[in-house]
Each structure stands twice: as structure tokens, then as C-alpha cells.
Design a protein around this motif. Structure first.
Motif, PDB file in Angstrom:
ATOM      1  N   ASN A  81       0.775  -1.240   0.000  1.00  0.00           N
ATOM      2  CA  ASN A  81       0.000   0.000   0.000  1.00  0.00           C
ATOM      3  C   ASN A  81       0.806   1.290   0.000  1.00  0.00           C
ATOM      4  OD1 ASN A  81      -3.001  -0.769   0.173  1.00  0.00           O
ATOM      5  ND2 ASN A  81      -2.093  -2.091   1.711  1.00  0.00           N
ATOM      6  N   VAL A  82       2.104   1.213   0.303  1.00  0.00           N
ATOM      7  CA  VAL A  82       2.914   2.441   0.286  1.00  0.00           C
ATOM      8  C   VAL A  82       3.235   2.853  -1.151  1.00  0.00           C
ATOM      9  CG1 VAL A  82       3.947   2.043   2.561  1.00  0.00           C
ATOM     10  CG2 VAL A  82       5.094   1.158   0.500  1.00  0.00           C
ATOM     11  N   ASP A  83       3.733   4.076  -1.296  1.00  0.00           N
ATOM     12  CA  ASP A  83       4.056   4.589  -2.629  1.00  0.00           C
ATOM     13  C   ASP A  83       5.443   4.159  -3.097  1.00  0.00           C
ATOM     14  OD1 ASP A  83       1.714   6.582  -3.172  1.00  0.00           O
ATOM     15  OD2 ASP A  83       2.304   6.895  -1.091  1.00  0.00           O
ATOM     16  N   LYS A  84       6.372   4.071  -2.153  1.00  0.00           N
ATOM     17  CA  LYS A  84       7.728   3.646  -2.489  1.00  0.00           C
ATOM     18  C   LYS A  84       8.284   2.758  -1.383  1.00  0.00           C
ATOM     19  CE  LYS A  84       9.286   5.510  -6.425  1.00  0.00           C
ATOM     20  NZ  LYS A  84       9.939   4.712  -7.489  1.00  0.00           N
ATOM     21  N   ILE A  85       9.135   1.817  -1.788  1.00  0.00           N
ATOM     22  CA  ILE A  85       9.843   0.964  -0.828  1.00  0.00           C
ATOM     23  C   ILE A  85      11.334   1.140  -1.047  1.00  0.00           C
ATOM     24  CG2 ILE A  85      10.322  -1.416  -0.100  1.00  0.00           C
ATOM     25  CD1 ILE A  85       7.485  -2.139  -1.030  1.00  0.00           C
ATOM     26  N   ILE A  86      12.059   1.332   0.038  1.00  0.00           N
ATOM     27  CA  ILE A  86      13.517   1.361  -0.018  1.00  0.00           C
ATOM     28  C   ILE A  86      14.032   0.020   0.487  1.00  0.00           C
ATOM     29  CG2 ILE A  86      15.609   2.405   0.945  1.00  0.00           C
ATOM     30  CD1 ILE A  86      14.028   5.055   1.140  1.00  0.00           C
ATOM     31  N   ALA A  87      14.882  -0.630  -0.309  1.00  0.00           N
ATOM     32  CA  ALA A  87      15.500  -1.905   0.075  1.00  0.00           C
ATOM     33  C   ALA A  87      16.999  -1.696   0.255  1.00  0.00           C
ATOM     34  CB  ALA A  87      15.241  -2.958  -0.998  1.00  0.00           C
ATOM     35  N   ASP A  88      17.583  -2.379   1.237  1.00  0.00           N
ATOM     36  CA  ASP A  88      19.008  -2.235   1.522  1.00  0.00           C
ATOM     37  C   ASP A  88      19.905  -2.792   0.419  1.00  0.00           C
ATOM     38  OD1 ASP A  88      18.309  -1.168   3.933  1.00  0.00           O
ATOM     39  OD2 ASP A  88      18.860  -2.910   5.130  1.00  0.00           O
ATOM     40  N   SER A  89      19.360  -3.722  -0.365  1.00  0.00           N
ATOM     41  CA  SER A  89      20.179  -4.394  -1.372  1.00  0.00           C
ATOM     42  C   SER A  89      19.310  -4.867  -2.520  1.00  0.00           C
ATOM     43  CB  SER A  89      20.902  -5.606  -0.747  1.00  0.00           C
ATOM     44  OG  SER A  89      19.938  -6.550  -0.284  1.00  0.00           O
ATOM     45  N   LEU A  90      19.950  -5.182  -3.633  1.00  0.00           N
ATOM     46  CA  LEU A  90      19.238  -5.764  -4.773  1.00  0.00           C
ATOM     47  C   LEU A  90      18.667  -7.120  -4.391  1.00  0.00           C
ATOM     48  CD1 LEU A  90      18.453  -5.588  -7.768  1.00  0.00           C
ATOM     49  CD2 LEU A  90      20.689  -6.586  -8.327  1.00  0.00           C
ATOM     50  N   SER A  91      19.378  -7.835  -3.547  1.00  0.00           N
ATOM     51  CA  SER A  91      18.913  -9.134  -3.063  1.00  0.00           C
ATOM     52  C   SER A  91      17.574  -8.989  -2.334  1.00  0.00           C
ATOM     53  CB  SER A  91      19.968  -9.741  -2.124  1.00  0.00           C
ATOM     54  OG  SER A  91      19.483 -10.911  -1.510  1.00  0.00           O
ATOM     55  N   THR A  92      17.479  -7.996  -1.457  1.00  0.00           N
ATOM     56  CA  THR A  92      16.228  -7.764  -0.726  1.00  0.00           C
ATOM     57  C   THR A  92      15.130  -7.296  -1.689  1.00  0.00           C
ATOM     58  OG1 THR A  92      17.296  -7.318   1.396  1.00  0.00           O
ATOM     59  CG2 THR A  92      15.127  -6.354   1.063  1.00  0.00           C
ATOM     60  N   LYS A  93      15.490  -6.450  -2.642  1.00  0.00           N
ATOM     61  CA  LYS A  93      14.509  -6.007  -3.641  1.00  0.00           C
ATOM     62  C   LYS A  93      13.900  -7.205  -4.364  1.00  0.00           C
ATOM     63  CE  LYS A  93      14.010  -3.396  -7.952  1.00  0.00           C
ATOM     64  NZ  LYS A  93      14.615  -2.430  -8.898  1.00  0.00           N
ATOM     65  N   ASN A  94      14.745  -8.135  -4.785  1.00  0.00           N
ATOM     66  CA  ASN A  94      14.253  -9.323  -5.486  1.00  0.00           C
ATOM     67  C   ASN A  94      13.348 -10.166  -4.602  1.00  0.00           C
ATOM     68  OD1 ASN A  94      15.614  -8.648  -7.837  1.00  0.00           O
ATOM     69  ND2 ASN A  94      17.452  -9.796  -7.300  1.00  0.00           N
ATOM     70  N   ASP A  95      13.668 -10.231  -3.307  1.00  0.00           N
ATOM     71  CA  ASP A  95      12.815 -10.971  -2.366  1.00  0.00           C
ATOM     72  C   ASP A  95      11.453 -10.289  -2.212  1.00  0.00           C
ATOM     73  OD1 ASP A  95      14.753 -12.870  -1.938  1.00  0.00           O
ATOM     74  OD2 ASP A  95      15.481 -11.995  -0.063  1.00  0.00           O
ATOM     75  N   ILE A  96      11.428  -8.964  -2.164  1.00  0.00           N
ATOM     76  CA  ILE A  96      10.174  -8.217  -2.030  1.00  0.00           C
ATOM     77  C   ILE A  96       9.282  -8.470  -3.245  1.00  0.00           C
ATOM     78  CG2 ILE A  96       9.148  -5.901  -1.898  1.00  0.00           C
ATOM     79  CD1 ILE A  96      11.786  -5.025  -0.462  1.00  0.00           C
ATOM     80  N   ILE A  97       9.910  -8.503  -4.420  1.00  0.00           N
ATOM     81  CA  ILE A  97       9.154  -8.757  -5.653  1.00  0.00           C
ATOM     82  C   ILE A  97       8.586 -10.175  -5.654  1.00  0.00           C
ATOM     83  CG2 ILE A  97       9.349  -9.013  -8.162  1.00  0.00           C
ATOM     84  CD1 ILE A  97      11.566  -6.805  -8.012  1.00  0.00           C
ATOM     85  N   SER A  98       9.431 -11.154  -5.298  1.00  0.00           N
ATOM     86  CA  SER A  98       9.003 -12.561  -5.399  1.00  0.00           C
ATOM     87  C   SER A  98       8.044 -12.974  -4.275  1.00  0.00           C
ATOM     88  CB  SER A  98      10.224 -13.483  -5.404  1.00  0.00           C
ATOM     89  OG  SER A  98      10.936 -13.395  -4.186  1.00  0.00           O
ATOM     90  N   ILE A  99       8.220 -12.418  -3.075  1.00  0.00           N
ATOM     91  CA  ILE A  99       7.403 -12.849  -1.926  1.00  0.00           C
ATOM     92  C   ILE A  99       6.127 -12.021  -1.794  1.00  0.00           C
ATOM     93  CG2 ILE A  99       7.332 -13.057   0.594  1.00  0.00           C
ATOM     94  CD1 ILE A  99      10.337 -13.726   0.489  1.00  0.00           C
TER      95      ILE A  99
END
Length: 275
Positions: free
Chosen positions: A40-58
Motif C-alpha cells: 500500500n505504500v508509494d515507495k519501498i527502499i530496500a538495503d540491497s538488490l537481493s532484498t529487492k528481489n525478495d520483495i518482488i518474489s514474496i
């Protein structure tokens, strides 16, 4: 809610590996509350590309909604003393060379693998006697680790300090022959960056965010293989040129991270929403 919202997610490890956690409320929070916020938020900040990929997949969040902004370390973590306000020498290993690990005692950090690798190193190389210094708080699911320490034939060379202040920790990093961090999974891996910033050679895992942070400036090992971790430790002990190269490369890589960059990029994300 009114207005735009930004959420920072450091990792989603409790959902990737729930078996590593003992508190069901932790998993529930990541699965319900954090998931709802992420969607529901407008933007997400991830510490790493690895975490970004996890946010997308999960969570199934659209890639365009996530910005990767790396963390950094305190200025005290450096090879010289100019930022130290107070000197506290690190004497725990009585002058012997030592391998250092800094982490909470929990399954993900793989301290069980570190102890097994250290025992193997000492058994197969009786002519060397480096100590092993383990810094960090007691965590959870650490019974196997504690048992292995008690059973080790080299127990007298294993030093467990608990938590120590940064002014002491920086001395521990600087004095170590290498920093060893064969974690099974990290959202970023700040201790690896702290060690590199101090000019300490690093042994770490080639997985999750660790390869992203370390790039070609660290020595990689297979965290699932005590033999491989042990061999990496032996290489550090026996190859002086490797130690010098890892120290220099680590310092260079660490210099690419700064809190100023982190702050500027975070401000850009927020400003983009205001506009």
C-alpha cells in the motif's frame, strides 16, 4: 492515510527461512503487517538488490516501486585511529593471531559452521594455532553452537566476548588476521562492510546480498561446507599476499559506501513523491 508513504525493508528472511526463527510473532508480522504496508505504500527502499528481489518474489510488489539504497558504516570503522575518541586496546587473544566473527548467536549466522571449520583447521594443521574470537549477543536456537564449543578440543582458544562497544570492536576488527562471516543469508551484511572499512581481510558466503556488497574484494566460501570454510581460513593463514590484496581491495570497496550517499538517495526518493 493522507499523503505519500515510504517504507524501508531491510530483509524478508523470516518468510524465506521461518525455520531459523523461534518467535512465531516475528513471522506473523512479516507475513501480515509488513506485507500489507508493502502493498500500500508509494515507495519501498530496500538495503540491497537481493532484498529487492525478495520483495518482488514474496510480496508481488511491482519492481518500479522499489529503490535500492545501500547502507554504510560509522566513521569509527577505519584503518587508522584519527576518529577514535578513546583508545581501548583489544588483548583478548593474548597476542596470538585470531579469526574474528561478529554476529548474534542465531542459526542464520552459521556459527556452527565456523566452530566445525575452526576445529578442522586446527586438527589438520597442528603447526598453526590461531585463536577464534566470537563477538555478539546470545540469540536463539543456539544450543548446537554452545555444545560444539564445549566439545571442541580447542575450546581454550575460542573466546566468546558477548556484546562489545564500537570503540573496542574497531580494535577487534583491526587486530584480526581475518573476519569470518559464512552466513546463510543476509539482507545487507553490515559487519562485512565494517571489517572491510578497517582493512581486515574478509571470508564470507557467496549468497544473498553478501556477493553484492563484497564483490571481488573478499574471499568467498560455501557456508554449507565446513571443509571449504576451513580451507579459506588456511589460505588466509598461509598466503600473505592474499591477505594484503584482500585488505587493500576491501578498503577500496568500502570507500564506495557512505551515509552521505545513503541520505542523498533517500532524500531523492522522498522528494520525488512530494513533486
Amino acid at each position: 492515510r493522507s499523503g505519500a508513504a515510504v517504507l524501508t525493508i531491510h530483509d524478508l528472511i523470516p518468510l524465506k527461512h521461518p525455520e531459523w526463527f523461534s518467535n512465531p510473532n516475528t513471522i506473523k508480522f512479516f507475513d501480515q503487517s509488513l506485507r500489507e504496508s508493502a502493498l500500500n505504500v508509494d515507495k519501498i527502499i530496500a538495503d540491497s538488490l537481493s532484498t529487492k528481489n525478495d520483495i518482488i518474489s514474496i510480496y508481488g510488489v511491482d519492481e518500479s516501486k522499489i529503490e535500492v539504497i545501500h547502507l554504510a558504516v560509522k566513521s569509527i570503522f577505519c584503518p587508522s585511529d584519527h576518529n577514535l575518541q578513546r583508545e581501548e586496546p583489544f588483548h583478548i587473544s593474548n597476542g596470538r593471531p585470531y579469526f574474528l566473527s561478529v554476529c548474534t548467536q542465531e542459526p542464520r549466522k552459521n556459527l556452527v559452521g565456523v566452530i566445525r571449520a575452526y576445529d578442522l583447521l586446527r586438527k589438520e594443521n597442528p603447526n598453526v594455532d590461531p585463536a577464534l574470537v566470537l563477538v555478539g549477543k546470545k540469540g536463539w536456537k543456539n544450543a548446537e553452537f554452545q555444545e560444539l564449543v564445549e566439545m571442541s578440543n580447542f575450546k581454550d582458544s575460542i573466546f566468546i566476548t558477548g556484546f562489545i562497544k564500537d570503540c573496542v570492536l574497531v580494535k577487534a576488527y583491526r587486530g584480526a588476521i581475518a573476519f569470518i562471516y559464512p552466513s546463510f543469508y543476509e539482507g545487507f551484511g553490515l559487519p562485512v562492510l565494517e571489517a572491510m572499512a578497517c582493512g581486515t581481510p574478509v571470508i564470507t558466503s557467496k549468497n544473498s546480498s553478501l556477493e553484492e556488497i563484497g564483490r571481488d574484494s573478499v574471499l568467498y566460501c560455501d557456508p554449507a561446507s565446513s571443509d571449504d570454510i576451513s580451507f579459506s581460513m588456511y589460505r588466509i593463514l598461509s598466503e600473505s599476499l592474499l591477505r594484503v590484496n584482500l585488505s587493500n581491495d576491501g578498503l577500496k570497496r568500502a570507500s564506495e559506501f557512505s551515509w552521505k550517499k545513503t541520505a542523498q538517495k533517500t532524500a531523492q526518493v522522498i522528494t520525488s513523491l512530494l513533486n
